[in-house]
Motif scaffolding. Structure first.
Motif, PDB file in Angstrom:
ATOM      1  N   GLY A 277      14.495  63.982  80.831  1.00  0.00           N
ATOM      2  CA  GLY A 277      15.681  64.438  81.528  1.00  0.00           C
ATOM      3  C   GLY A 277      16.272  65.655  80.863  1.00  0.00           C
ATOM      4  N   ILE A 278      16.977  66.446  81.657  1.00  0.00           N
ATOM      5  CA  ILE A 278      17.756  67.572  81.141  1.00  0.00           C
ATOM      6  C   ILE A 278      19.222  67.207  81.296  1.00  0.00           C
ATOM      7  N   TYR A 279      19.917  67.125  80.184  1.00  0.00           N
ATOM      8  CA  TYR A 279      21.319  66.744  80.198  1.00  0.00           C
ATOM      9  C   TYR A 279      22.198  67.912  79.748  1.00  0.00           C
ATOM     10  N   GLU A 280      23.360  68.012  80.379  1.00  0.00           N
ATOM     11  CA  GLU A 280      24.378  68.979  79.952  1.00  0.00           C
ATOM     12  C   GLU A 280      25.683  68.222  79.724  1.00  0.00           C
ATOM     13  N   THR A 281      26.154  68.238  78.505  1.00  0.00           N
ATOM     14  CA  THR A 281      27.386  67.542  78.146  1.00  0.00           C
ATOM     15  C   THR A 281      28.236  68.469  77.288  1.00  0.00           C
ATOM     16  N   PRO A 282      28.725  69.566  77.856  1.00  0.00           N
ATOM     17  CA  PRO A 282      29.439  70.553  77.036  1.00  0.00           C
ATOM     18  C   PRO A 282      30.714  70.007  76.411  1.00  0.00           C
ATOM     19  N   GLY A 283      31.586  69.394  77.219  1.00  0.00           N
ATOM     20  CA  GLY A 283      32.825  68.863  76.680  1.00  0.00           C
ATOM     21  C   GLY A 283      32.592  67.699  75.742  1.00  0.00           C
ATOM     22  N   GLY A 284      31.659  66.842  76.093  1.00  0.00           N
ATOM     23  CA  GLY A 284      31.354  65.700  75.243  1.00  0.00           C
ATOM     24  C   GLY A 284      30.807  66.111  73.890  1.00  0.00           C
ATOM     25  N   THR A 285      30.025  67.185  73.854  1.00  0.00           N
ATOM     26  CA  THR A 285      29.490  67.671  72.582  1.00  0.00           C
ATOM     27  C   THR A 285      30.599  68.174  71.677  1.00  0.00           C
ATOM     28  N   LEU A 286      31.575  68.880  72.245  1.00  0.00           N
ATOM     29  CA  LEU A 286      32.729  69.315  71.461  1.00  0.00           C
ATOM     30  C   LEU A 286      33.537  68.112  70.981  1.00  0.00           C
ATOM     31  N   LEU A 287      33.720  67.142  71.868  1.00  0.00           N
ATOM     32  CA  LEU A 287      34.510  65.966  71.533  1.00  0.00           C
ATOM     33  C   LEU A 287      33.864  65.172  70.406  1.00  0.00           C
ATOM     34  N   LEU A 288      32.554  65.005  70.456  1.00  0.00           N
ATOM     35  CA  LEU A 288      31.852  64.269  69.408  1.00  0.00           C
ATOM     36  C   LEU A 288      31.989  64.971  68.057  1.00  0.00           C
ATOM     37  N   GLU A 289      31.771  66.276  68.037  1.00  0.00           N
ATOM     38  CA  GLU A 289      31.889  67.032  66.787  1.00  0.00           C
ATOM     39  C   GLU A 289      33.301  66.930  66.224  1.00  0.00           C
ATOM     40  N   ALA A 290      34.296  67.058  67.081  1.00  0.00           N
ATOM     41  CA  ALA A 290      35.680  67.001  66.612  1.00  0.00           C
ATOM     42  C   ALA A 290      36.046  65.601  66.140  1.00  0.00           C
ATOM     43  N   HIS A 291      35.593  64.583  66.844  1.00  0.00           N
ATOM     44  CA  HIS A 291      35.919  63.207  66.456  1.00  0.00           C
ATOM     45  C   HIS A 291      35.323  62.869  65.100  1.00  0.00           C
ATOM     46  N   ARG A 292      34.085  63.270  64.893  1.00  0.00           N
ATOM     47  CA  ARG A 292      33.472  63.037  63.586  1.00  0.00           C
ATOM     48  C   ARG A 292      34.207  63.841  62.513  1.00  0.00           C
ATOM     49  N   GLY A 293      34.694  65.015  62.887  1.00  0.00           N
ATOM     50  CA  GLY A 293      35.433  65.833  61.937  1.00  0.00           C
ATOM     51  C   GLY A 293      36.709  65.169  61.460  1.00  0.00           C
ATOM     52  N   ILE A 294      37.467  64.569  62.388  1.00  0.00           N
ATOM     53  CA  ILE A 294      38.719  63.931  61.979  1.00  0.00           C
ATOM     54  C   ILE A 294      38.452  62.627  61.241  1.00  0.00           C
ATOM     55  N   GLU A 295      37.358  61.934  61.605  1.00  0.00           N
ATOM     56  CA  GLU A 295      37.008  60.717  60.875  1.00  0.00           C
ATOM     57  C   GLU A 295      36.643  61.016  59.418  1.00  0.00           C
ATOM     58  N   GLN A 296      36.106  62.199  59.157  1.00  0.00           N
ATOM     59  CA  GLN A 296      35.695  62.548  57.798  1.00  0.00           C
ATOM     60  C   GLN A 296      36.839  62.434  56.797  1.00  0.00           C
ATOM     61  N   ILE A 297      38.066  62.703  57.240  1.00  0.00           N
ATOM     62  CA  ILE A 297      39.192  62.663  56.308  1.00  0.00           C
ATOM     63  C   ILE A 297      40.110  61.460  56.500  1.00  0.00           C
TER      64      ILE A 297
END
Length: 409
Positions: A277-297
């Motif tokens: 499959g070809i998937y496009e999840t632009p907003g979800g990709t940003l959300l995942l990166e940001a969520h992991r970022g805030i969890e880091q601290i």
């Protein structure tokens, strides 16, 4: 032989396949049909589905068209993203997470209208049939589920078109030939499968992508975006508070503009086969990166590592259709407990298909510069304490090594 249904609620898109199913249900079962069309942010006008259903003989009171975007993001997408869920390490579960909500409304509308069955247009080869039906049975064990693709003899595109013509069902011109690929879309993602994508060795043509520009054609200047979280859920972009669906819509636009969120993926379907499959999840990709970022601290290491260890199981449950299972709900309770202090803001840099965290801050932060600094720490951390810590953790390794040396000797 099982009793034929008297009234069926059909998950209806207004497209050719579900229009054929609508007519087939009336012909095959001589039953009343109720149509349900959900706006999950697929990006297309849904009112034509009403006109199409009416043209096919459905009474206006039996046509349900509902905007479920806020419920979809708030009650399904956001809880899933609290877990950082990825199926097989890559897939953000965009199709999987939409099916339980559709099933939930099918069952609710069936109860509201006195229907004794629901129906869907998923084929007998894919995952969606499992997701729709497991969800429906979890919510109403007495409901009858009709899956026409597993019952009828319309086993080819030619037969489908012949049935449509015989029953005066309008056929779009591009449907008279083989469709180039199959598309599913909602506010979280687009999914494209089949035909030109079936050979996993061949690069997907660029026209398959619908939400993201080619990263090579994305802006030459990076863009900085800040996402604010409260208890694990995004609440604002660049300081502006927004509703869940509005946040995901805005993140889709930002990510799509920079070519972020493309995935070419060969996955293991629950029914046993592999599919590309070809998937496009632009907003979800940003959300995942940001969520992991805030969890880091904000997330303690023990809690974070435990959470990461259960994530594959949680993601697999969603992929396989067990959203309404007790084990998913149990894991969700654990995940939600971990998010009590996951609040703060993350700064992202978006550039030509990539997103990375470049800053994060929070009133709930566990990060202590006094402890981690390479400069004078004013007694915050006594480095001599590490010696005893190491000796205690080394004890079992020393005993094993001594045993092995003795046996070799």
């Amino acid at each position: 032989m099982t009793k034929a249904p008297k009234k069926v609620v059909l998950a209806y898109s207004g497209g050719l396949d579900t229009s054929i199913i609508l007519k087939w249900l009336k012909t095959e079962y001589d039953c009343e049909v109720v149509t349900f069309t959900a706006d999950l942010g697929q990006g297309e006008e849904l009112e034509p589905a009403r006109a199409k259903a009416e043209m096919l003989g459905i009474a206006s009171e039996n046509i349900f068209i509902e905007d479920l975007r806020e419920e979809f993001v708030r009650d399904f997408v956001f809880p899933m993203f609290r877990a950082n869920a990825l199926y097989e390490g890559l897939y953000l579960l965009g199709t999987s997470i939409a099916r339980p909500l559709i099933s939930k409304r099918l069952v609710e509308i069936a109860a509201q209208t006195g229907a004794d069955a629901v129906a869907h247009g998923a084929t007998g080869k894919g995952n969606d049939q499992v997701r729709f039906e497991l969800s429906a049975y979890a919510l109403n064990p007495e409901i009858k589920v009709i899956a026409p693709w597993r019952e009828w003899d319309l086993t080819s595109r030619t037969r489908l078109l012949e049935f449509a013509e015989a029953n005066q069902i309008p056929i779009a011109k591009d449907k008279r030939g083989e469709a180039p690929f199959s598309v599913d879309a909602n506010l979280l993602h687009t999914s494209s499968e089949g035909k030109v994508l079936e050979d996993p060795a061949v690069d997907a043509p660029d026209y398959v992508y619908q939400r993201t520009v080619n990263p090579e054609d994305a802006p030459d200047q990076p863009e900085i975006v800040e996402i604010t979280f409260e208890k694990g859920d995004a609440t604002a972009i660049n300081g502006q508070a927004m509703s869940p669906a509005t946040i995901l819509t805005e993140l889709n636009a930002l990510g799509g503009k920079h070519g972020i969120g493309r995935l070419d993926f060969v996955e293991n379907r629950f029914v046993g086969m592999k599919s590309r499959g070809i998937y496009e999840t632009p907003g979800g990709t940003l959300l995942l990166e940001a969520h992991r970022g805030i969890e880091q601290i904000t997330l303690d290491s023990g809690a974070g590592h435990l959470k990461d260890s259960i994530m594959p199981r949680y993601a697999e449950l969603i992929y396989n259709g067990f959203w309404f299972s007790p084990e998913r709900e149990m894991l969700q309770a654990l995940i939600d407990k971990s998010q009590e202090h996951v609040s703060g803001t993350v700064r992202l840099k978006l550039y030509k298909g990539h997103v990375r965290t470049i800053g994060r801050w929070s009133d709930h932060s566990l990060y202590s510069e006094a402890h981690v600094t390479f400069e004078e720490d004013a007694g915050a951390y006594d480095q001599k304490d590490a010696a005893g810590f190491i000796q205690l953790n080394a004890l079992r390794l020393k005993l094993i090594a001594a045993r092995n040396r003795r046996l070799k000797g």
